[in-house]
Structures are given as C-alpha cells and as structure tokens.
Design a protein around this motif. Sequence first.
Motif, PDB file in Angstrom:
ATOM      1  N   ALA A  47       0.830  -1.216   0.000  1.00 17.19           N
ATOM      2  CA  ALA A  47       0.000   0.000   0.000  1.00 17.19           C
ATOM      3  C   ALA A  47       0.857   1.255   0.000  1.00 17.19           C
ATOM      4  N   GLY A  48       2.035   1.204   0.608  1.00 16.53           N
ATOM      5  CA  GLY A  48       2.926   2.360   0.645  1.00 16.53           C
ATOM      6  C   GLY A  48       3.501   2.741  -0.704  1.00 16.53           C
ATOM      7  N   LEU A  49       3.350   1.876  -1.702  1.00 12.65           N
ATOM      8  CA  LEU A  49       3.823   2.201  -3.052  1.00 12.65           C
ATOM      9  C   LEU A  49       2.898   3.192  -3.744  1.00 12.65           C
ATOM     10  N   VAL A  50       1.692   3.333  -3.229  1.00 13.43           N
ATOM     11  CA  VAL A  50       0.715   4.261  -3.801  1.00 13.43           C
ATOM     12  C   VAL A  50       1.027   5.657  -3.278  1.00 13.43           C
ATOM     13  N   SER A  51       1.421   6.531  -4.190  1.00 11.13           N
ATOM     14  CA  SER A  51       1.735   7.905  -3.803  1.00 11.13           C
ATOM     15  C   SER A  51       1.770   8.770  -5.052  1.00 11.13           C
ATOM     16  N   ASP A  52       1.265   9.985  -4.924  1.00  6.76           N
ATOM     17  CA  ASP A  52       1.385  10.918  -6.038  1.00  6.76           C
ATOM     18  C   ASP A  52       2.505  11.925  -5.766  1.00  6.76           C
ATOM     19  N   ALA A  53       3.381  11.603  -4.804  1.00  4.48           N
ATOM     20  CA  ALA A  53       4.527  12.478  -4.528  1.00  4.48           C
ATOM     21  C   ALA A  53       5.377  12.591  -5.789  1.00  4.48           C
ATOM     22  N   PRO A  54       5.896  13.763  -6.072  1.00  4.32           N
ATOM     23  CA  PRO A  54       6.730  13.912  -7.267  1.00  4.32           C
ATOM     24  C   PRO A  54       8.033  13.129  -7.128  1.00  4.32           C
TER      25      PRO A  54
END
Length: 173
Positions: A47-54
């Motif tokens: 779940a931690g792979l989901v990110s919209d961080a640049p």
Amino acid sequence: MTILTTPRLSLRPLTPADLPAVLAYRNDPEVARYQGWALPATLESVAGLVSDAPLGTPGWVQRGVWAGAGLLGDVALNTDPQRQQAELGVTLAAWAQGQGYAAEALRALMAHAFADLGLHRLHASIDPRNVAVARVLTRLEFRHEGTSLQSYWHRQEWTDDARYALLRSEWTP
C-alpha cells in the motif's frame, strides 16, 4: 505528480486499484528472488507504493510502468536531495521481462533525475546473481563500483551486494 513517457511506456503513480496486479508480480518467486521485500507481499506491505509524490521527493517514490492498458511492473527513485543523489530500482512482471522495458523505463527515470532534478549521481544496489539487471545497468553506462561479499541476510542466506553508479557528467542523454 510526475508522469514520464517513452515511445512504448508510461511511468505514472500507482493507485489502490493497481495493488492486486502489484501483489501478483511481487509474489512471483522468479520476480521476488533478488528483491528485498518480505514475502509474501501483502496488500498492507505494498500500500505504501501508492503515492502521487513527485519524483525527487526525499525517500522512495514508485511509478508504475505501463504499456498500453497493462501494468508491467514498477520503477523507483530513492532521492537524497542534500547529497544530490538517488538510488533507482526496477521490478517487472516475469511476462514483461526480456523485451527492453526495464532499460526503457530506467532511461526515462535517469533523464528525469539528471536533466529535470539536476541530480549529481545515480546508483543501484543489486544481488550480483541478478545477471539480467546487471546487464541492463551496464548497457545504460552504469559503472560497477564494487561488490560487498555476504553483506546482508536475505531469504535465509548471506547475500552479496553489487553496487553500480553513474554520474551526470558521464550520462549520455
């Protein structure tokens, strides 16, 4: 949010809807053999792979590797802005390997890291038995900087750690 494109691929953030596909390839014994994550991978662990961080945000930032509508795997950049460096990584589903996707995705990540983020150095740390990734890194002009023998405990055995790196001044766009 950073989205990178190549002639065949799109590198974009993973979403919760992508996690079943991520779990499938990350739990494949052939894919996971040389990777550092705990097995079995679970929904909670990915779940931690989901990110919209640049890309370029400090720490690991993943991007799904897409060809058309299909998720092939993921790439990641672990940026240390104070040192102007980042570690990169790639994981592809077994069925997507051997088709040049890893090199194409990493090349896009390298171009972004050097040209857009202005990083000084990229590096990768791999199990030297992962000959396919070693070949990809060498083809991308990464230099083998050394191997630490039996330097970490992985999958019930002491494992070597081969380090590769490329400076921006050595990079050929």
